[in-house]
Design a protein around this motif. Sequence first.
Motif, PDB file in Angstrom:
ATOM      1  N   ALA A 179     -81.922  11.496 -35.557  1.00  0.00           N
ATOM      2  CA  ALA A 179     -82.870  12.580 -35.079  1.00  0.00           C
ATOM      3  C   ALA A 179     -82.179  13.574 -34.317  1.00  0.00           C
ATOM      4  CB  ALA A 179     -84.164  12.050 -34.183  1.00  0.00           C
ATOM      5  N   PRO A 180     -82.433  14.824 -34.412  1.00  0.00           N
ATOM      6  CA  PRO A 180     -81.638  15.756 -33.748  1.00  0.00           C
ATOM      7  C   PRO A 180     -81.666  15.511 -32.181  1.00  0.00           C
ATOM      8  CG  PRO A 180     -83.152  16.942 -35.351  1.00  0.00           C
ATOM      9  CD  PRO A 180     -83.346  15.281 -35.442  1.00  0.00           C
ATOM     10  N   GLY A 181     -80.522  15.552 -31.658  1.00  0.00           N
ATOM     11  CA  GLY A 181     -80.474  15.436 -30.177  1.00  0.00           C
ATOM     12  C   GLY A 181     -80.660  13.875 -29.468  1.00  0.00           C
ATOM     13  N   SER A 182     -80.805  12.922 -30.523  1.00  0.00           N
ATOM     14  CA  SER A 182     -80.947  11.779 -29.977  1.00  0.00           C
ATOM     15  C   SER A 182     -79.728  11.070 -29.778  1.00  0.00           C
ATOM     16  CB  SER A 182     -81.565  10.789 -31.278  1.00  0.00           C
ATOM     17  OG  SER A 182     -80.646  10.905 -32.463  1.00  0.00           O
ATOM     18  N   ILE A 183     -78.452  11.609 -30.195  1.00  0.00           N
ATOM     19  CA  ILE A 183     -77.144  11.117 -29.886  1.00  0.00           C
ATOM     20  C   ILE A 183     -76.439  12.154 -28.912  1.00  0.00           C
ATOM     21  CG2 ILE A 183     -74.911  10.420 -30.782  1.00  0.00           C
ATOM     22  CD1 ILE A 183     -76.311   9.307 -33.100  1.00  0.00           C
ATOM     23  N   VAL A 184     -75.958  11.742 -27.847  1.00  0.00           N
ATOM     24  CA  VAL A 184     -75.284  12.796 -26.931  1.00  0.00           C
ATOM     25  C   VAL A 184     -74.012  12.318 -27.061  1.00  0.00           C
ATOM     26  CG1 VAL A 184     -75.096  13.537 -24.633  1.00  0.00           C
ATOM     27  CG2 VAL A 184     -77.482  12.704 -25.585  1.00  0.00           C
ATOM     28  N   VAL A 185     -73.135  13.451 -27.462  1.00  0.00           N
ATOM     29  CA  VAL A 185     -71.795  13.392 -27.759  1.00  0.00           C
ATOM     30  C   VAL A 185     -71.006  13.899 -26.251  1.00  0.00           C
ATOM     31  CG1 VAL A 185     -69.734  14.104 -29.039  1.00  0.00           C
ATOM     32  CG2 VAL A 185     -71.997  13.997 -30.139  1.00  0.00           C
ATOM     33  N   GLN A 186     -70.161  12.962 -26.075  1.00  0.00           N
ATOM     34  CA  GLN A 186     -69.296  13.247 -24.774  1.00  0.00           C
ATOM     35  C   GLN A 186     -68.025  13.706 -25.287  1.00  0.00           C
ATOM     36  OE1 GLN A 186     -68.685   9.700 -22.616  1.00  0.00           O
ATOM     37  NE2 GLN A 186     -69.872  10.551 -20.838  1.00  0.00           N
ATOM     38  N   THR A 187     -67.357  14.460 -24.492  1.00  0.00           N
ATOM     39  CA  THR A 187     -65.797  15.017 -25.026  1.00  0.00           C
ATOM     40  C   THR A 187     -64.963  14.059 -24.704  1.00  0.00           C
ATOM     41  OG1 THR A 187     -65.537  16.070 -22.625  1.00  0.00           O
ATOM     42  CG2 THR A 187     -66.602  17.514 -24.328  1.00  0.00           C
ATOM     43  N   GLU A 188     -63.946  14.162 -25.177  1.00  0.00           N
ATOM     44  CA  GLU A 188     -62.837  13.107 -25.130  1.00  0.00           C
ATOM     45  C   GLU A 188     -62.101  12.957 -23.752  1.00  0.00           C
ATOM     46  OE1 GLU A 188     -61.512  11.082 -27.602  1.00  0.00           O
ATOM     47  OE2 GLU A 188     -63.028  11.605 -29.168  1.00  0.00           O
ATOM     48  N   ARG A 189     -62.229  14.118 -23.009  1.00  0.00           N
ATOM     49  CA  ARG A 189     -61.694  13.831 -21.514  1.00  0.00           C
ATOM     50  C   ARG A 189     -62.693  13.200 -20.750  1.00  0.00           C
ATOM     51  NH1 ARG A 189     -59.212  19.559 -19.329  1.00  0.00           N
ATOM     52  NH2 ARG A 189     -57.081  19.237 -20.478  1.00  0.00           N
ATOM     53  N   LYS A 190     -64.131  13.339 -21.039  1.00  0.00           N
ATOM     54  CA  LYS A 190     -64.897  12.661 -20.177  1.00  0.00           C
ATOM     55  C   LYS A 190     -64.972  11.273 -20.349  1.00  0.00           C
ATOM     56  CE  LYS A 190     -67.123  16.375 -18.429  1.00  0.00           C
ATOM     57  NZ  LYS A 190     -68.190  16.873 -17.879  1.00  0.00           N
ATOM     58  N   LYS A 191     -64.595  10.670 -21.925  1.00  0.00           N
ATOM     59  CA  LYS A 191     -64.761   9.342 -22.279  1.00  0.00           C
ATOM     60  C   LYS A 191     -63.745   8.603 -21.364  1.00  0.00           C
ATOM     61  CE  LYS A 191     -66.358  10.028 -27.007  1.00  0.00           C
ATOM     62  NZ  LYS A 191     -66.024  10.004 -28.528  1.00  0.00           N
ATOM     63  N   LYS A 192     -62.705   9.262 -21.051  1.00  0.00           N
ATOM     64  CA  LYS A 192     -61.558   8.305 -20.421  1.00  0.00           C
ATOM     65  C   LYS A 192     -61.990   8.219 -18.966  1.00  0.00           C
ATOM     66  CE  LYS A 192     -58.506   9.271 -23.767  1.00  0.00           C
ATOM     67  NZ  LYS A 192     -58.079   8.174 -24.487  1.00  0.00           N
ATOM     68  N   ILE A 193     -62.819   8.868 -18.429  1.00  0.00           N
ATOM     69  CA  ILE A 193     -63.227   8.591 -16.965  1.00  0.00           C
ATOM     70  C   ILE A 193     -63.968   7.375 -16.864  1.00  0.00           C
ATOM     71  CG2 ILE A 193     -64.441   9.555 -15.104  1.00  0.00           C
ATOM     72  CD1 ILE A 193     -63.700  12.152 -16.230  1.00  0.00           C
ATOM     73  N   LEU A 194     -63.578   6.459 -16.150  1.00  0.00           N
ATOM     74  CA  LEU A 194     -64.248   5.265 -16.132  1.00  0.00           C
ATOM     75  C   LEU A 194     -65.323   5.355 -14.832  1.00  0.00           C
ATOM     76  CD1 LEU A 194     -61.304   2.689 -16.524  1.00  0.00           C
ATOM     77  CD2 LEU A 194     -63.046   3.524 -18.288  1.00  0.00           C
ATOM     78  N   ALA A 195     -64.701   5.771 -13.740  1.00  0.00           N
ATOM     79  CA  ALA A 195     -65.707   5.836 -12.581  1.00  0.00           C
ATOM     80  C   ALA A 195     -65.280   7.018 -11.541  1.00  0.00           C
ATOM     81  CB  ALA A 195     -65.539   4.443 -11.735  1.00  0.00           C
ATOM     82  N   GLN A 196     -66.198   7.727 -11.032  1.00  0.00           N
ATOM     83  CA  GLN A 196     -65.888   8.697 -10.130  1.00  0.00           C
ATOM     84  C   GLN A 196     -65.991   8.353  -8.590  1.00  0.00           C
ATOM     85  OE1 GLN A 196     -68.004  12.143 -11.271  1.00  0.00           O
ATOM     86  NE2 GLN A 196     -66.147  13.363 -11.766  1.00  0.00           N
ATOM     87  N   VAL A 197     -64.930   8.432  -7.764  1.00  0.00           N
ATOM     88  CA  VAL A 197     -65.012   8.057  -6.484  1.00  0.00           C
ATOM     89  C   VAL A 197     -64.927   9.502  -5.785  1.00  0.00           C
ATOM     90  CG1 VAL A 197     -63.584   6.853  -4.558  1.00  0.00           C
ATOM     91  CG2 VAL A 197     -63.665   5.996  -6.842  1.00  0.00           C
ATOM     92  N   GLU A 198     -65.849   9.362  -4.766  1.00  0.00           N
ATOM     93  CA  GLU A 198     -66.117  10.585  -3.808  1.00  0.00           C
ATOM     94  C   GLU A 198     -65.396  10.268  -2.651  1.00  0.00           C
ATOM     95  OE1 GLU A 198     -70.101  12.204  -3.681  1.00  0.00           O
ATOM     96  OE2 GLU A 198     -70.339  11.910  -5.582  1.00  0.00           O
TER      97      GLU A 198
END
Length: 108
Positions: free
Chosen positions: A89-108
Amino acid sequence: TYVFSGSDDMNVRCWKAKASEQLGIRLPREKHKQAYNDALLERYKHMPEVKRIVRHRHLPAAIYKAAKMRRTVVESDKRKLQRRIEHSAPGSIVVQTERKKKILAQVE
């Protein structure tokens, strides 16, 4: 003079930028000869025989095969994702960019 490359398995490789270039101190005569050979290559680079030799790059077989295998895996993953998007269905699968796939966790 050198090219450094890193990989996912924490290996860092050091390569000579020009594989056939001699390392260390060179005599002026050797420098002159190398400059002359480079000038010849530049002058006749349009000729098919010279172009074929200049274009050739040797890679160790293990590295070449690993890169080929990795390319195959990435292409098949892209193809699979594209087919999943087409048949859902349209919009049911959200595609992440390749750069964002590499990020495991964000530390602030």
